[in-house]
Design a protein around this motif. Structure first.
Motif, PDB file in Angstrom:
ATOM      1  N   SER A 426      64.846  52.470 100.221  1.00 26.02           N
ATOM      2  CA  SER A 426      64.775  52.593  98.761  1.00 26.02           C
ATOM      3  C   SER A 426      63.415  52.189  98.214  1.00 26.02           C
ATOM      4  O   SER A 426      63.201  52.241  97.001  1.00 26.02           O
ATOM      5  CB  SER A 426      65.855  51.726  98.111  1.00 26.02           C
ATOM      6  N   VAL A 427      62.506  51.770  99.067  1.00 24.63           N
ATOM      7  CA  VAL A 427      61.192  51.308  98.600  1.00 24.63           C
ATOM      8  C   VAL A 427      60.410  52.411  97.891  1.00 24.63           C
ATOM      9  O   VAL A 427      59.882  52.190  96.796  1.00 24.63           O
ATOM     10  CB  VAL A 427      60.397  50.724  99.789  1.00 24.63           C
ATOM     11  N   PRO A 428      60.293  53.621  98.448  1.00 28.58           N
ATOM     12  CA  PRO A 428      59.540  54.654  97.726  1.00 28.58           C
ATOM     13  C   PRO A 428      60.129  54.969  96.354  1.00 28.58           C
ATOM     14  O   PRO A 428      59.384  55.185  95.390  1.00 28.58           O
ATOM     15  CB  PRO A 428      59.609  55.860  98.669  1.00 28.58           C
ATOM     16  N   ASN A 429      61.450  55.017  96.253  1.00 34.38           N
ATOM     17  CA  ASN A 429      62.064  55.302  94.953  1.00 34.38           C
ATOM     18  C   ASN A 429      61.785  54.196  93.946  1.00 34.38           C
ATOM     19  O   ASN A 429      61.496  54.479  92.767  1.00 34.38           O
ATOM     20  CB  ASN A 429      63.579  55.474  95.125  1.00 34.38           C
ATOM     21  N   GLN A 430      61.829  52.947  94.389  1.00 33.15           N
ATOM     22  CA  GLN A 430      61.512  51.851  93.483  1.00 33.15           C
ATOM     23  C   GLN A 430      60.053  51.915  93.044  1.00 33.15           C
ATOM     24  O   GLN A 430      59.732  51.651  91.881  1.00 33.15           O
ATOM     25  CB  GLN A 430      61.800  50.515  94.170  1.00 33.15           C
ATOM     26  N   GLY A 431      59.166  52.259  93.973  1.00 32.76           N
ATOM     27  CA  GLY A 431      57.760  52.405  93.599  1.00 32.76           C
ATOM     28  C   GLY A 431      57.539  53.535  92.616  1.00 32.76           C
ATOM     29  O   GLY A 431      56.730  53.427  91.684  1.00 32.76           O
ATOM     30  N   THR A 432      58.269  54.639  92.809  1.00 27.79           N
ATOM     31  CA  THR A 432      58.160  55.762  91.867  1.00 27.79           C
ATOM     32  C   THR A 432      58.628  55.356  90.484  1.00 27.79           C
ATOM     33  O   THR A 432      58.028  55.745  89.467  1.00 27.79           O
ATOM     34  CB  THR A 432      58.997  56.944  92.399  1.00 27.79           C
ATOM     35  N   GLU A 433      59.701  54.577  90.417  1.00 28.38           N
ATOM     36  CA  GLU A 433      60.177  54.108  89.103  1.00 28.38           C
ATOM     37  C   GLU A 433      59.133  53.231  88.421  1.00 28.38           C
ATOM     38  O   GLU A 433      58.966  53.286  87.199  1.00 28.38           O
ATOM     39  CB  GLU A 433      61.481  53.338  89.284  1.00 28.38           C
ATOM     40  N   ILE A 434      58.418  52.432  89.198  1.00 26.19           N
ATOM     41  CA  ILE A 434      57.353  51.616  88.613  1.00 26.19           C
ATOM     42  C   ILE A 434      56.259  52.508  88.040  1.00 26.19           C
ATOM     43  O   ILE A 434      55.737  52.260  86.938  1.00 26.19           O
ATOM     44  CB  ILE A 434      56.788  50.657  89.683  1.00 26.19           C
ATOM     45  N   VAL A 435      55.898  53.561  88.777  1.00 28.75           N
ATOM     46  CA  VAL A 435      54.872  54.491  88.283  1.00 28.75           C
ATOM     47  C   VAL A 435      55.317  55.148  86.983  1.00 28.75           C
ATOM     48  O   VAL A 435      54.557  55.252  86.011  1.00 28.75           O
ATOM     49  CB  VAL A 435      54.565  55.551  89.363  1.00 28.75           C
ATOM     50  N   ILE A 436      56.575  55.577  86.945  1.00 31.15           N
ATOM     51  CA  ILE A 436      57.086  56.231  85.737  1.00 31.15           C
ATOM     52  C   ILE A 436      57.111  55.250  84.559  1.00 31.15           C
ATOM     53  O   ILE A 436      56.705  55.591  83.437  1.00 31.15           O
ATOM     54  CB  ILE A 436      58.487  56.814  86.007  1.00 31.15           C
TER      55      ILE A 436
END
Length: 834
Positions: A426-436
């Motif tokens: 789930s790390v990439p998805n959490q990072g994407t949410e931070i970017v958004i």
């Protein structure tokens, strides 16, 4: 032969199409298909078919004689001769072309005959040899048959002795391997003997060997554990160490935990370094209390447009004075994320991807190790993401958006490596949410900056409007309006001020869109992702930024209409007029242009519901209408206040005979003219009704209305049977109703009509509350005539002014104790002299 060889070049130079035709004819003659195999077509039985196998010449010739004329027979003969010659020529050409092939085929067939004969002789010899070998082998087997059982028994005894020798020598061998650090050989030797020693452990000799081996292997296991804990070995040695420990029945779960614990201690050091860097920067409260540095919006207004480059709006100092956001992300990626990827790779090589054999394959070690790795990565990623979000939240400056975009791009790019190494994490998805979230937060900051810029611009406009010297273009130099400073750099008129304000806001929006557009650049990894681009361009940039700012402009403009009071509050009327024109311009063109520009730059595909352009235009028009109505009300109340004071502060019963027009009436005309010029600078003229030729010469009489006629008829005729109040009410029924506070249209005539209606209506109501003497009535006549001389030209319908002035004069006569009106000629002389 020579002739044939001489003709071969000529034949080879023929047209390739003719060669194919010749070959086709030959295939047709021999009944072959394209692959050279016999065709499956049924053979023709017609004796007249010249190409068929059952062709009968006599029958064919008799048929031709019966059916054809002489000329046809001659033609048929000529055609047949040509075909015969053509076939002979084709046959000769074919032979020429394939002459060498025929010779080579002949030689090949001759050679094959010789080779096959030699091969037959060799096969006969081989068959004889095999038969001899078989006979010899049978005689040997018969001779050794008696000794075979004894040899087998001796071989079994020898093998058992070798195994016993290996067992007795095993402790010494293990010690030797331990001295040489040949751990793999020691583990392999012990695994080979472990089952036998366990099986015969009840025998004293085997029990001693087993105890010695277990002590040695315990020392070996301790050395392997120490080597594993040190972690200074190469990846290959570490992998071998883990494999040997697993073969020694070391708990796999404990090994995984030890490895991850050691890796955690190193990764936590990296996280602590990042956290220390954040703590060393100024806190959020320090940033909040820091002085704000912004360029003056008045400079943009004066220049007409802001300079190119970064958005010239309210900026805050960056909190991280030591390192910027890009350096912080680079440090996190190069230290923490890189180390995390190395840990993941090493761990997978040791516990997940390493091939398990024997007993280890049945323990499901990869599944257990994978679950522990996911929990380990998720736990550390939460701490890392928390630090990243804290650092991004401290990035308040909107002066340079490229640093934040590049930082987010590197952050997102490096997390993709984690996604490849650890599928399902789930790390990439959490990072994407931070970017958004960071992108949306930056949009909020830009919206706040735009709103602040707009309000600061209005503040500068108000200051400019408060300057007493603003010469209005086209005012003839006689009209002045409290407006912006007439300095060398400031706009000199309302149109220039409006144009500069509108241009500066539009350029500011363009500058912000250019900065936000960096999020969608082609070299940014997350810009083309569907989970980012669609929502960011549509709901983020278009709705949350552009549409929200347009709504803010309309809403903040409408708030200027909420100030109540007799004088319309503290808002300058010129600002109301300017904002109404600004909102109207937004409704007609600016909103469509801004949204079109946004859609073109961001290629927004509106999958989700969006605010239509028509709704924004309607809101802008509503704001413009409200502002213009409020402007009319404020200006009308200002003039009404002068008229009300002039009526209430005068003794109309004991006043002297009028000799001139009162100064307040002259002021009313001057102010009305000034307002007319002011409105004309921003709005078109509008449509007027046709004026009569004597509009400026119209007279007012106290008997001009039927109501006043009825009243004075009753005064001079006591026996008049008709009630004067009834006549007045009948007159009002048939007169046109005047709506004083109705909405005005977007043109100068409508605005001026609304202001004059409010002013004259106030004058009328004040007159109705006062009592007049003879000279007071005459003064009202003079004032109304003076107003009529000038005000009729400002309204859309002069009859409206005439009606209200008639009502004023009539009401004053109705309230007069000694109604003796002044002669019209005298009134005209006084007004012309005034």
């Amino acid at each position: 032969m020579d002739a044939m060889e001489a003709d071969c070049p000529a034949a080879s130079s023929e047209d390739p199409g003719r060669r194919r035709r010749v070959h086709g004819m030959l295939k047709l003659y021999y009944g072959l298909n394209e692959e050279g195999k016999p065709g499956e077509k049924p053979q023709s039985l017609d004796p007249c078919d010249i190409n068929g196998p059952h062709f009968d010449p006599e029958h064919y010739l008799n048929k031709l004689r019966r059916e054809c004329s002489l000329a046809e027979l001659m033609d048929q003969e000529t055609c047949m001769v040509k075909q015969i010659r053509s076939l002979d020529s084709d046959m000769q050409t074919l032979v020429y072309e394939n002459y060498n092939k025929f010779i080579s085929a002949t030689d090949t067939i001759r050679k094959m005959k010789n080779d096959f004969k030699k091969m037959e002789d060799e096969m006969d010899c081989l068959s004889a040899n095999m038969a001899a070998i078989t006979d010899f082998s049978a005689r040997i087997s018969g001779t050794l048959e008696d000794q075979h059982a004894q040899i087998t028994k001796l071989s079994g005894v020898h093998t058992l002795l070798r195994k016993l020798q290996f067992l007795f020598e095993l402790p010494a061998r293990l010690n030797k391997c331990l001295e040489l650090q040949a751990y793999a050989q020691a583990v392999s030797a012990h695994r080979r003997a472990r089952c036998v020693l366990q099986q015969y452990s009840h025998l004293p000799s085997f029990k001693g060997i087993q105890d010695d081996c277990l002590g040695i292997m315990e020392k070996l296991a301790e050395e392997l554990r120490q080597k594993f804990r040190d972690g200074g070995s190469s990846a290959k040695d570490l992998s071998e160490c883990v494999e040997l420990l697993l073969q020694l029945d070391e708990p796999a779960e404990e090994l995984c935990e030890k490895f991850l614990s050691h890796a955690r201690s190193r990764l936590v050091v990296d996280l602590q370094g990042l956290e220390a860097e954040i703590r060393s920067s100024p806190s959020a409260s320090d940033v909040k209390d820091a002085p704000v540095r912004r360029p003056s919006p008045g400079a943009f207004i004066a220049a007409g447009s802001p300079p190119d480059g970064a958005p010239k709006m309210r900026t805050l100092p960056s909190p991280a004075s030591n390192t910027d956001i890009l350096e912080f992300i680079d440090r996190g990626c190069n230290e923490f994320v890189s180390s995390l990827c190395l840990v993941i790779t090493s761990y997978q090589e040791l516990f997940i991807n390493h091939a398990q054999t024997g007993e280890l394959a049945s323990k499901n070690i990869p599944q257990m190790a994978n679950s522990k790795l996911h929990a380990f990565v998720d736990d550390l990623a939460v701490r890392y993401f928390s630090l990243v979000e804290r650092r991004i939240q401290e990035e308040k400056s909107v002066a340079d958006n490229s640093l934040l975009v590049r930082a987010l791009d590197r952050f997102h790019r490096r997390l993709q490596a984690v996604a490849k190494l650890l599928p399902g994490s789930s790390v990439p998805n959490q990072g994407t949410e931070i970017v958004i979230r960071a992108a949306n937060e930056r949009l909020k900051q830009y919206l706040t900056a735009l709103q602040s810029f707009y309000m600061d611009s209005l503040t500068d406009v108000r200051q400019a409007l408060a300057t007493p010297r603003l010469s209005m273009a086209g005012a003839g130099g006689g009209a002045h309006l409290g407006g912006p400073a007439s300095s060398r750099d400031a706009p000199s008129s309302l149109p220039e001020l409006l144009s500069s304000l509108s241009a500066s806001i539009l350029n500011q929006i363009k500058s912000v869109l250019a900065s936000v557009h960096l999020f969608t650049a082609k070299d940014i990894t997350f810009s083309n992702k569907p989970y980012f681009k669609g929502e960011f361009c549509c709901r983020g940039v278009r709705e949350s930024l552009v549409v929200s700012f347009i709504k803010f402009v309309c809403q903040s403009s409408r708030q200027f209409c909420e100030s109540a009071g007799d004088k319309g509050g503290s808002t300058p009327p010129a600002l109301l007029l300017l904002l109404s024109r600004l909102c109207l311009d937004y409704e007609t063109s600016a909103i469509s242009y801004i949204l079109t520009l946004t859609d073109e730059q961001f290629l927004a595909q509106h999958h989700s519901p969006i605010t239509p352009v028509t709704a924004l235009c309607a809101e802008a028009r509503e704001a413009a209408q409200k502002l213009l109505n409020h402007y009319v009300k404020v200006q009308g109340l200002i003039i009404s206040q002068m008229l009300r004071k002039s009526v209430e502060t005068r003794d109309w019963v004991n006043t002297i005979e009028p000799r001139n027009v009162r100064a307040v009436m002259k002021r009313v005309v001057e102010d009305t003219t000034s307002i007319d010029v002011q409105v004309g600078l921003l709005y078109e003229e509008g449509v007027r009704k046709a004026h009569s030729s004597d509009s400026s010469k119209r007279t007012f009489s106290v008997y001009s209305s039927s109501r006043q006629q009825a009243r004075y008829a009753a005064s001079y005729t006591p026996s008049a049977p008709m009630d004067t109040n009834l006549l007045s009410n009948i007159h009002k029924l048939f007169s046109e109703r005047i709506d004083i506070f109705s909405s005005v249209e977007f043109n100068k005539v409508s605005v001026m009509t609304g202001i004059i209606k409010i002013s004259l209506k106030t004058f009328l109501e004040c007159v109705r509350l006062r009592t007049f003497g003879r000279y007071g009535l005459q003064q009202i006549q003079v004032d109304c005539h003076y107003l009529q001389m000038y005000l009729w030209r400002f309204v859309s319908d002069e009859n409206l002014v005439h009606f209200l002035l008639d009502e004023i004069v009539g009401s004053s006569a109705h309230r007069c104790l000694d109604p003796a009106p002044m002669e019209q000629s005298v009134i005209e002389v006084i007004c012309e002299r005034g």
